[in-house]
Design a protein around this motif. Structure first.
Motif, short mmCIF file in Angstrom:
data_model
loop_
_atom_site.label_atom_id
_atom_site.label_comp_id
_atom_site.label_asym_id
_atom_site.label_seq_id
_atom_site.Cartn_x
_atom_site.Cartn_y
_atom_site.Cartn_z
N MET A 512 -10.86 -4.94 7.10
CA MET A 512 -12.25 -4.55 6.99
C MET A 512 -12.53 -3.18 7.60
O MET A 512 -13.57 -2.59 7.34
CB MET A 512 -13.15 -5.61 7.63
N HIS A 513 -11.63 -2.67 8.43
CA HIS A 513 -11.84 -1.36 9.04
C HIS A 513 -10.80 -0.34 8.56
O HIS A 513 -10.65 0.71 9.17
CB HIS A 513 -11.80 -1.47 10.56
N GLY A 514 -10.11 -0.68 7.51
CA GLY A 514 -9.12 0.22 6.94
C GLY A 514 -9.20 0.16 5.43
O GLY A 514 -9.88 -0.71 4.86
N TRP A 515 -8.52 1.06 4.78
CA TRP A 515 -8.58 1.14 3.32
C TRP A 515 -7.18 1.15 2.76
O TRP A 515 -6.30 1.85 3.24
CB TRP A 515 -9.31 2.42 2.91
N PHE A 516 -7.00 0.36 1.69
CA PHE A 516 -5.70 0.33 1.00
C PHE A 516 -5.94 0.43 -0.48
O PHE A 516 -6.84 -0.23 -1.03
CB PHE A 516 -4.95 -0.96 1.33
N ASP A 517 -5.14 1.23 -1.15
CA ASP A 517 -5.29 1.48 -2.58
C ASP A 517 -4.00 1.05 -3.29
O ASP A 517 -2.97 1.69 -3.15
CB ASP A 517 -5.56 2.97 -2.80
N HIS A 518 -4.06 -0.05 -4.04
CA HIS A 518 -2.88 -0.51 -4.78
C HIS A 518 -2.46 0.49 -5.85
O HIS A 518 -1.27 0.62 -6.15
CB HIS A 518 -3.16 -1.87 -5.42
N CYS A 526 5.95 -5.34 -6.23
CA CYS A 526 5.17 -6.22 -5.36
C CYS A 526 6.03 -6.78 -4.24
O CYS A 526 5.58 -6.90 -3.09
CB CYS A 526 4.56 -7.36 -6.17
N GLU A 527 7.30 -7.12 -4.56
CA GLU A 527 8.18 -7.73 -3.57
C GLU A 527 8.54 -6.76 -2.44
O GLU A 527 9.06 -7.19 -1.40
CB GLU A 527 9.46 -8.23 -4.24
N SER A 528 8.29 -5.46 -2.63
CA SER A 528 8.59 -4.50 -1.58
C SER A 528 7.74 -4.75 -0.34
O SER A 528 8.15 -4.46 0.78
CB SER A 528 8.35 -3.07 -2.07
N CYS A 529 6.55 -5.32 -0.55
CA CYS A 529 5.63 -5.55 0.57
C CYS A 529 5.27 -7.02 0.75
O CYS A 529 5.01 -7.45 1.89
CB CYS A 529 4.34 -4.74 0.37
N HIS A 530 5.23 -7.79 -0.33
CA HIS A 530 4.78 -9.18 -0.27
C HIS A 530 5.96 -10.12 -0.54
O HIS A 530 6.56 -10.09 -1.62
CB HIS A 530 3.67 -9.44 -1.29
N THR A 531 6.28 -10.98 0.42
CA THR A 531 7.44 -11.88 0.31
C THR A 531 7.04 -13.19 -0.36
O THR A 531 7.28 -14.28 0.17
CB THR A 531 8.04 -12.15 1.70
N ALA A 532 6.42 -13.10 -1.53
CA ALA A 532 5.90 -14.30 -2.19
C ALA A 532 7.01 -15.21 -2.69
O ALA A 532 6.84 -16.44 -2.72
CB ALA A 532 5.01 -13.88 -3.36
N ARG A 533 8.16 -14.68 -3.06
CA ARG A 533 9.24 -15.52 -3.62
C ARG A 533 9.78 -16.53 -2.62
O ARG A 533 10.42 -17.50 -3.01
CB ARG A 533 10.37 -14.64 -4.12
N HIS A 534 9.54 -16.31 -1.35
CA HIS A 534 10.06 -17.21 -0.33
C HIS A 534 8.97 -18.06 0.32
O HIS A 534 9.22 -18.75 1.30
CB HIS A 534 10.79 -16.40 0.75
N SER A 535 7.75 -18.01 -0.24
CA SER A 535 6.62 -18.73 0.35
C SER A 535 6.46 -20.09 -0.32
O SER A 535 6.24 -20.17 -1.54
CB SER A 535 5.34 -17.91 0.19
N SER A 536 6.52 -21.15 0.47
CA SER A 536 6.39 -22.51 -0.05
C SER A 536 5.02 -23.09 0.21
O SER A 536 4.77 -24.26 -0.10
CB SER A 536 7.46 -23.43 0.57
N SER A 537 4.12 -22.31 0.79
CA SER A 537 2.80 -22.82 1.12
C SER A 537 1.75 -21.78 0.81
O SER A 537 1.95 -20.58 1.04
CB SER A 537 2.72 -23.19 2.61
#
Length: 604
Positions: A512-518, A526-537
């Motif tokens: 909320m106090h910073g800005w990110f631009d995809h 996406c996998e460079s930053c988000h480890t979704a392939r290993h998330s079971s929950s």
């Protein structure tokens, strides 16, 4: 046969410099051209002027090769013989060459410049002969003339122009404005409309732009903090700072914290230059030492001195979730009301991948699902659209529960009373579904997707529930349609109508106090930053920590892969908008998006 050549020159303080060279030939050439053995940079010398030859041990011959002759002991000739034992002095323009023989029998040629000649004027320097020096005033007079011209053209005339013109003239393209010579460069793109109207910002002569001039247009700009807070956070200037501050005050520059300290103009016609990092670090590098009660960590450089990210996440789910800031140093979780295993859906060898292959022609899937199959960017690419049942899930998770002729009846996603009413209406029918249709019902997504009957209880029991209330309970129980994807609250004693499905909280923004631009990171996977392939929950908070960002963003240093000052991610003014946007997207709508329920998307 050897010629020993000695060049003699003198420094400004009359020190002699001797350079010696040796020529192993029967002759040497003399001329203005650089290819000669003795090159004489003199306009009174032909490019290839003469040749000196050694005939025998006693005689040395000198022969002119060009149109000009040369001197031997004061006589001008085109050819001459020299007795090596006696020697002679040759003259070529402003140079003299002494010819002698040393004890070893070598011919010694000593070259020295004594004067320069012009083509017609005799003995005077060629720089004077071929210049306008004699027609111009002396250096002192020239200096005074230039000084007076500068004062008139860049001081007196601009002051007169500033004082005597009207504001109407300022907008005319034909108006003469001598004070424009003071401009250090064009205005930025944001202020381009003010070109030629200097008084819009510079309201007083020889006075720096004041905050009132900026606020005349920027009325909705928020303060970074209260003036007292800002004064306490700012470090006291040292001796040098006080001297510089006194000089700035002498020239009517506003004090620290003025708009012009951060927003710098006349630096180019493109976007306004971002604020240097030092402007922020002056306060934030050691903020806690001056404001002990602050909750903000010290930050001086993103690459070396910046606290870990603390996103705002839901710690208690619900229609009005309880939010709190948590650090990414550990393994934080988010209570978002959703049961969604990323690992199951992204597994390239699982059943979901097999189903995606069967639906490839219709939806464009590959051999397995990827992030982009569900997470779709908004128009400007900054964030992502919320994930919804109708757009992203229903293609595999059908809510069809009955077939009447060729029409499939579908449960209303997100509308529990309507869903219960539809199931009760189903049980009022005179005949139950045939056994063959019950056998075809599925527990999980399989061959059938949207447009296929799934049955009210979605295969939660081996046979049709005995009543509508039992069917409703089955939907909200383990194995049921709602239970397997959502957090379900059981009835509180008031019957089936008290079943509750907690809304899914998908915030559009975490920082909320910073800005990110995809969009700026579209070259990354996406996998460079988000480890979704290993998330079971679904409760795993799949946000990258500061260590991941630092692989590219290593502060303001030019040596960084992506130089990143504070202004790249943070806004000085207390609002929720992006602080700085690349020039190609400056007109982008940058406001925050509210958190959404029963849908979601990626965040910043």
């Amino acid at each position: 046969m050897t010629f020993l050549i000695r060049h003699i020159s003198f420094t400004a303080d009359h020190r002699e410099i001797v350079r010696t060279s040796r020529v192993e030939h029967d002759s040497v050439t003399i001329g203005r051209g650089a290819e000669n053995d003795i090159a004489l940079p003199d306009l009174g010398v032909d490019p290839k002027h003469a040749r000196i030859e050694r005939r025998d041990d006693r005689r040395i011959a000198v022969v002119a090769l060009g149109t000009l002759g040369f001197e031997i002991d004061g006589r001008t000739v085109r050819r001459g013989d020299i007795d090596a034992a006696k020697g002679a002095e040759l003259g070529f323009g402003g140079h003299r060459i002494t010819v002698t023989r040393d004890a070893e029998g070598q011919v010694l040629l000593t070259v020295q410049r004594v004067a320069a000649v012009s083509d017609t004027a005799g003995e005077r320097d060629e720089a004077t002969a071929y210049s306008l020096k004699g027609l111009l005033p002396g250096r002192r007079m020239t200096a005074w003339i230039l000084a007076v011209a500068i004062l008139l053209g860049f001081l007196a005339l601009p002051i007169w122009s500033f004082v005597n013109h009207s504001r109407a003239d300022a907008r005319s393209i034909y108006a003469f404005r001598a004070d424009r010579s003071w401009s250090s460069g064009p205005l930025s793109r944001a202020h381009h409309a003010l070109e030629g109207n200097c008084e819009a910002c510079h309201q007083q002569a020889f006075v720096s732009v004041r905050d009132d001039s900026c606020k005349a247009c920027h009325r909705d700009v928020h303060d970074h903090a209260s003036p007292a807070r800002l004064a306490g956070a700012r470090a006291a200037p040292g001796a040098t700072g006080r001297i510089l501050g006194g000089i700035a005050h002498l020239f009517n520059k506003p004090g620290p914290g003025a708009c012009v300290d951060c927003h710098r103009e006349h630096e180019g016609a493109g976007p306004m230059q971002p604020t240097p990092q030092v402007f922020c670090a002056d306060c934030h590098a050691a903020l806690k030492s001056r404001l002990a009660d602050t909750k903000i960590g010290d930050a001086g450089d993103f690459g070396t001195a910046h606290p870990q990210f603390r996103p705002l996440v839901a710690v208690v789910p619900g229609a009005r979730p309880v939010l709190a800031r948590v650090s990414l140093d550990g393994t934080p979780i988010e209570r978002n009301g959703l049961k969604f295993p990323h690992k199951l859906h992204l597994d390239a060898a699982g059943g979901v991948a097999r189903m995606a292959q069967t639906m490839r022609a219709r939806y464009g899937f590959g051999d397995a699902l990827v992030c982009a199959d569900c997470h779709m960017p908004i128009a400007d690419g900054t964030r992502f659209l919320p994930v919804t049942m109708e757009r992203n899930c229903q293609m595999c998770h059908s809510l069809g529960f009955d077939r009447i002729g060729g029409t499939i009846r579908t449960l209303r996603h997100g509308d529990i009373p309507q869903m219960e009413a539809d199931l009760r209406a189903l049980y009022r029918s005179t005949s139950p579904p045939p056994p063959a249709e019950l056998a075809a019902a599925r527990r999980r997504p399989g061959l059938h997707a949207q447009g296929q009957v799934y049955h009210a209880y979605f295969g939660a029991v081996a046979a049709r529930p005995a009543s509508a209330e039992a069917a409703i309970a089955a939907v909200f129980s383990k194995g049921g349609a709602c239970f397997d994807c959502h957090v379900v609250a059981p009835p509180g004693g008031g019957g089936a109508t008290d079943w509750t499905v907690l809304p899914v909280n998908q915030p559009a923004r975490y920082m909320m106090h910073g800005w990110f631009d995809h969009a700026a990171h579209r070259t990354e996977k996406c996998e460079s930053c988000h480890t979704a392939r290993h998330s079971s929950s679904a409760e795993d908070l799949l946000l990258p920590g500061i260590r991941t960002c630092r692989t590219c963003h290593a502060g303001e240093s030019a040596a960084a892969k992506v130089p990143s000052s504070c202004a790249m991610c943070h806004s000085y003014h207390a609002d929720m908008n992006a602080p700085w946007v690349p020039a190609t997207r400056r007109n982008r709508v940058r406001g925050p998006q509210p958190a959404v329920s029963a849908g979601g998307g990626a965040t910043n």
